[in-house]
Design a protein around this motif. Structure first.
Motif, PDB file in Angstrom:
ATOM      1  N   GLY A 184       0.834  -1.206   0.000  1.00 43.09           N
ATOM      2  CA  GLY A 184       0.000   0.000   0.000  1.00 43.09           C
ATOM      3  C   GLY A 184       0.861   1.244   0.000  1.00 43.09           C
ATOM      4  N   GLY A 185       0.256   2.391   0.317  1.00 39.04           N
ATOM      5  CA  GLY A 185       1.027   3.624   0.310  1.00 39.04           C
ATOM      6  C   GLY A 185       0.293   4.783   0.942  1.00 39.04           C
ATOM      7  N   LEU A 186       1.071   5.766   1.400  1.00 39.54           N
ATOM      8  CA  LEU A 186       0.535   6.977   2.027  1.00 39.54           C
ATOM      9  C   LEU A 186       0.702   8.141   1.069  1.00 39.54           C
ATOM     10  N   ASP A 187      -0.357   8.907   0.882  1.00 38.19           N
ATOM     11  CA  ASP A 187      -0.297  10.056  -0.020  1.00 38.19           C
ATOM     12  C   ASP A 187       0.813  11.020   0.411  1.00 38.19           C
ATOM     13  N   VAL A 188       1.544  11.532  -0.559  1.00 38.53           N
ATOM     14  CA  VAL A 188       2.698  12.391  -0.254  1.00 38.53           C
ATOM     15  C   VAL A 188       2.296  13.663   0.483  1.00 38.53           C
ATOM     16  N   ASN A 189       1.039  14.050   0.384  1.00 37.55           N
ATOM     17  CA  ASN A 189       0.579  15.264   1.064  1.00 37.55           C
ATOM     18  C   ASN A 189      -0.027  14.985   2.440  1.00 37.55           C
ATOM     19  N   HIS A 190       0.057  13.753   2.911  1.00 33.34           N
ATOM     20  CA  HIS A 190      -0.487  13.430   4.228  1.00 33.34           C
ATOM     21  C   HIS A 190       0.280  14.208   5.297  1.00 33.34           C
ATOM     22  N   PRO A 191      -0.418  14.776   6.283  1.00 33.81           N
ATOM     23  CA  PRO A 191       0.250  15.594   7.306  1.00 33.81           C
ATOM     24  C   PRO A 191       1.398  14.880   8.022  1.00 33.81           C
ATOM     25  N   ALA A 192       1.260  13.574   8.283  1.00 33.35           N
ATOM     26  CA  ALA A 192       2.325  12.855   8.994  1.00 33.35           C
ATOM     27  C   ALA A 192       3.606  12.819   8.183  1.00 33.35           C
ATOM     28  N   LEU A 193       3.470  12.635   6.883  1.00 33.89           N
ATOM     29  CA  LEU A 193       4.654  12.595   6.033  1.00 33.89           C
ATOM     30  C   LEU A 193       5.263  13.984   5.895  1.00 33.89           C
ATOM     31  N   VAL A 194       4.417  14.968   5.703  1.00 42.21           N
ATOM     32  CA  VAL A 194       4.900  16.344   5.580  1.00 42.21           C
ATOM     33  C   VAL A 194       5.621  16.773   6.852  1.00 42.21           C
ATOM     34  N   GLN A 195       5.074  16.419   8.004  1.00 42.10           N
ATOM     35  CA  GLN A 195       5.711  16.766   9.269  1.00 42.10           C
ATOM     36  C   GLN A 195       7.080  16.093   9.402  1.00 42.10           C
ATOM     37  N   ALA A 196       7.191  14.871   8.928  1.00 42.10           N
ATOM     38  CA  ALA A 196       8.452  14.134   9.055  1.00 42.10           C
ATOM     39  C   ALA A 196       9.544  14.684   8.161  1.00 42.10           C
TER      40      ALA A 196
END
Length: 220
Positions: free
Chosen positions: A186-198
């Protein structure tokens, strides 16, 4: 393979989501999640039990194509700590052949913090290699150039009225997050807040296509 630079080092990105480091003849992959299907089967959710074979076949091909002498797995290589014990004989043989033929390092992740049977290779929590930090999950406080996985980034775009998803790298000047290499992840959208925060501000989604790198800004 698509050449690009990060942290003052030259790399090449493979379309399947691996990263090759020519100066070290090293291949970096993240989030294999081997034996994820068998883990779900243990809970009663039956999935085709061939995800590990598919992942290891692709990884074997990447090692051969790059002539890699080192392999660094950036965490969550198995879906759980006992995953290696459940490998089918063919998959186990493939993995043992890989770990015997290369200098293989497992970096632990949140799914596999302890590996009971790692099928060869060395296990570390993180590593500092030629000035680059290799770990499973990005540390927002880290100031050194850092390579990690964990988030399974995917870029989703609307093309000709249809939504298209592609696994991608996500990078800034100091951080590079690798996509999940596993066949069942699967995958997490690049604009997801958790990814952006990291990863921080001014991030880009990087998609290797043939001989060039497509770059898309990530929402801050």
């Amino acid at each position: 393979m698509v050449p690009f630079s990060f942290g003052g080092r030259d790399f090449a990105a493979l379309p399947e989501g691996a990263l090759f480091w020519p100066a070290r003849q090293a291949l970096l992959v993240a989030d294999l999640h081997l034996e994820k299907a068998s883990w779900y089967a243990g809970g009663g959710q039956m999935l085709p039990p061939y995800d590990s074979l598919a992942t290891l076949t692709e990884l074997t091909e990447a090692v051969a194509r790059t002539a890699a002498r080192e392999v660094w797995c950036l965490g969550d290589s198995f879906h759980d700590a006992e995953g290696c014990d459940r490998l089918l004989p063919q998959a186990r043989a493939m993995l043992l052949a890989l770990t015997a033929a290369t200098r293989w390092t497992w970096i632990t992740g949140n799914h596999d913090p302890v590996l009971r049977d790692r099928c060869g290779g060395e296990v570390v929590e993180e590593a500092l290699v030629d000035g680059l930090v290799l770990r499973h999950e990005a540390d927002p406080a880290e100031t050194r150039p850092e390579l990690s996985g964990h988030f399974h980034p995917k870029l989703r775009l609307r093309v000709r009225g249809k939504m298209v998803a592609r696994r991608c790298f996500v990078g800034t000047a100091r951080k590079l997050i690798l996509p999940a290499f596993g066949a069942l992840t699967g995958g997490l959208d690049v604009n997801h807040p958790a990814l952006v925060q990291a990863v921080g501000r001014a991030a880009e989604a990087l998609v290797p296509v043939r001989d060039r790198m497509l770059r898309f800004p990530v929402a801050a």
